[in-house]
Design a protein around this motif. Structure first.
Motif, mmCIF file in Angstrom:
data_model
loop_
_atom_site.group_PDB
_atom_site.id
_atom_site.type_symbol
_atom_site.label_atom_id
_atom_site.label_comp_id
_atom_site.label_asym_id
_atom_site.label_seq_id
_atom_site.Cartn_x
_atom_site.Cartn_y
_atom_site.Cartn_z
ATOM 1 N N VAL A 1 20.645 30.843 -2.296
ATOM 2 C CA VAL A 1 20.915 31.611 -3.513
ATOM 3 C C VAL A 1 20.869 33.110 -3.199
ATOM 4 C CG1 VAL A 1 20.102 32.183 -5.829
ATOM 5 C CG2 VAL A 1 20.044 29.801 -5.024
ATOM 6 N N PRO B 1 16.479 21.219 -4.371
ATOM 7 C CA PRO B 1 15.618 22.129 -3.593
ATOM 8 C C PRO B 1 16.232 22.609 -2.285
ATOM 9 C CG PRO B 1 14.320 20.325 -4.498
ATOM 10 C CD PRO B 1 15.759 20.004 -4.777
ATOM 11 N N ASP C 1 21.204 21.822 -9.428
ATOM 12 C CA ASP C 1 20.119 22.413 -8.648
ATOM 13 C C ASP C 1 19.363 21.347 -7.867
ATOM 14 O OD1 ASP C 1 18.210 24.343 -7.763
ATOM 15 O OD2 ASP C 1 16.836 23.610 -9.296
ATOM 16 N N ARG D 1 18.393 25.914 -2.498
ATOM 17 C CA ARG D 1 17.850 27.151 -3.086
ATOM 18 C C ARG D 1 17.727 28.259 -2.043
ATOM 19 N NH1 ARG D 1 13.076 24.123 -6.559
ATOM 20 N NH2 ARG D 1 14.485 23.007 -7.986
ATOM 21 N N GLN D 2 17.638 27.878 -0.788
ATOM 22 C CA GLN D 2 17.522 28.885 0.270
ATOM 23 C C GLN D 2 18.777 29.750 0.385
ATOM 24 O OE1 GLN D 2 17.755 26.998 4.260
ATOM 25 N NE2 GLN D 2 18.199 25.101 3.160
#
Length: 442
Positions: free
Chosen positions: A292, A286, A284, A289-290
């Protein structure tokens, strides 16, 4: 004394105009961020190049042979004794460093410093992408003639995604050149197997893996060529020898541009493993994460349709892929199998990845442009010429409109710089400003 006036055919003029237009679209707005490195990957590469790649003096050349401390090894040991991380191949960085060194011989500023690396790196990227444009033309001309080459060159030259990525010193454009060149040389090798063509095939393969190691799908079209040649050869030993030579050349080129991956492979493979975990969603971070929860394939198609290529290019490309599969099957044409094997192999890689950055799609764009050119540029019965001309003009015009529309953003100050300027002018000194934990603060 007789003199002969230089005359160029309309086709030649159109081809020259295509290359000139493509070059202008790529150099316009090159200093789009005023040298602030607002592209995070470009910034990282500039940091690595300026801080970890420095040719030693002649008296200290022996340090190059110590991978743990070599001044040109981006993965040398850091202050804590552990290898530093570098997510990409070293070929673009080494080429830029040598180019900066050459420029420094006649310049009054240090172009290998962090502040100036983009002044060399971005022009190199433009040159690389213009070379890709040339290969696109040659590949489409090989498939379906010179008009197919012109159509493919116009499409690639005015498409948004290659224009955008030519404004950054990042690896995507470099990788795309080496992939496209590999496909071209593979097809030319199948046309006529010679030792020279085997050597030519190995060079871009080595360059591709020395630019970005996660390009295993490139081995698929090479395997297609190899199996085909073995099946139709009268003396298979010759084919095996030529393919082995291509492999040796590829390994030699890779070693030249990624030497420390050979002599000290552990940090190199550790970086590959880390990047693989990131793109698969196992690690993971940052900035992924957009993506997911997005639907694989549809997300990329939507963004390519609206932004990266435009509707005409994308729709024509999908139609051309289906057409090429049918046309290649009917004709038993190996060239289409080679190109489609790359589209299928690399497309599957993109489908399975968790990181869905649009730039990852770039290595597919030249091949799709070639297939569109072959579909629209091949000979047809006279009654179909009007319809084909109308379809061709529509696709080219709409794609160019998207390209010019994108380039128009460079006529305005970058929005992040404008926002920062507004903050300096309007927010009282001493005010507190909150930012995301992982983000570039204004």
């Amino acid at each position: 004394m007789n003199s002969r006036r230089l005359s160029l055919s309309p086709y030649t003029l159109a081809l020259l105009a295509t290359f000139l237009l493509a070059a202008l679209l790529r150099v316009y707005g090159m200093n789009w961020d005023q040298g602030l490195y607002l592209h995070p990957d470009e910034r990282f590469i500039a940091i690595v190049s300026s801080e970890r790649v420095d040719l030693p003096p002649l008296s200290d050349l022996a340090s190059l042979f110590d991978p743990a401390h070599s001044p040109i090894n981006p993965r040398r040991d850091g202050p804590d004794g552990n290898p530093l991380s570098f997510a990409y191949g070293t070929l673009p960085v080494y080429v830029q460093s040598v180019a900066s060194w050459v420029v420094n011989l006649v310049a009054d500023k240090d172009y290998q410093s962090y502040q100036n690396i983009y002044r060399v790196g971005r022009p190199l990227t433009v040159l690389v992408d213009m070379t890709t444009l040339l290969v696109v033309y040659l590949l489409a001309r090989r498939l379906a003639g010179r008009y197919a080459g012109l159509i493919a060159a116009l499409l690639y030259g005015t498409a948004v995604l290659p224009i955008q990525l030519s404004h950054f010193f990042t690896v995507d454009t470099w990788l795309t050149l080496f992939v496209t060149t590999t496909l071209y040389f593979a097809i030319r090798f199948a046309d006529r197997r010679t030792t020279l063509r085997a050597i030519a095939l190995g060079i871009p393969v080595g360059c591709a893996f020395a630019t970005k190691a996660s390009v295993a799908a490139l081995l698929l079209p090479i395997a297609v060529i190899g199996l085909s040649e073995l099946m139709r050869a009268t003396d298979r030993r010759v084919v095996i020898g030529q393919l082995a030579l291509a492999g040796i050349v590829a390994l030699g080129v890779f070693t030249l541009f990624e030497p420390y991956a050979i002599v000290r492979p552990e940090p190199f493979f550790a970086d590959i493993s880390t990047q693989a975990d990131i793109v698969r969603g196992h690690f993971d971070v940052p900035f992924t994460r957009q993506f997911v929860g997005l639907t694989p394939g549809l997300y990329e198609a939507r963004n390519l349709f609206l932004y990266g290529l435009g509707p005409a290019f994308l729709i024509a490309g999908l139609v051309a892929i289906v057409w090429a599969a049918r046309y290649g099957w009917r004709r038993r044409d190996l060239t289409y199998v080679v190109l489609l094997s790359w589209v299928a192999g690399y497309g599957l890689t993109l489908f399975l990845t968790e990181a869905r950055f649009l730039r990852y799609s770039l290595p597919l764009v030249p091949v799709v442009a070639v297939l569109i050119g072959a579909m629209l540029g091949r000979p047809l019965p006279a009654r179909r010429n009007v319809l084909r001309a109308l379809a061709t003009a529509t696709i080219l015009i709409v794609t160019a409109i998207w390209g010019f529309g994108f380039v128009s953003i460079y006529s305005h100050e970058n929005s992040r710089i404008a926002a920062s300027r507004w903050m300096f002018n309007n927010i009282p000194a001493g005010s507190a400003i909150s930012v995301e934990t992982w983000d570039d603060a204004l």
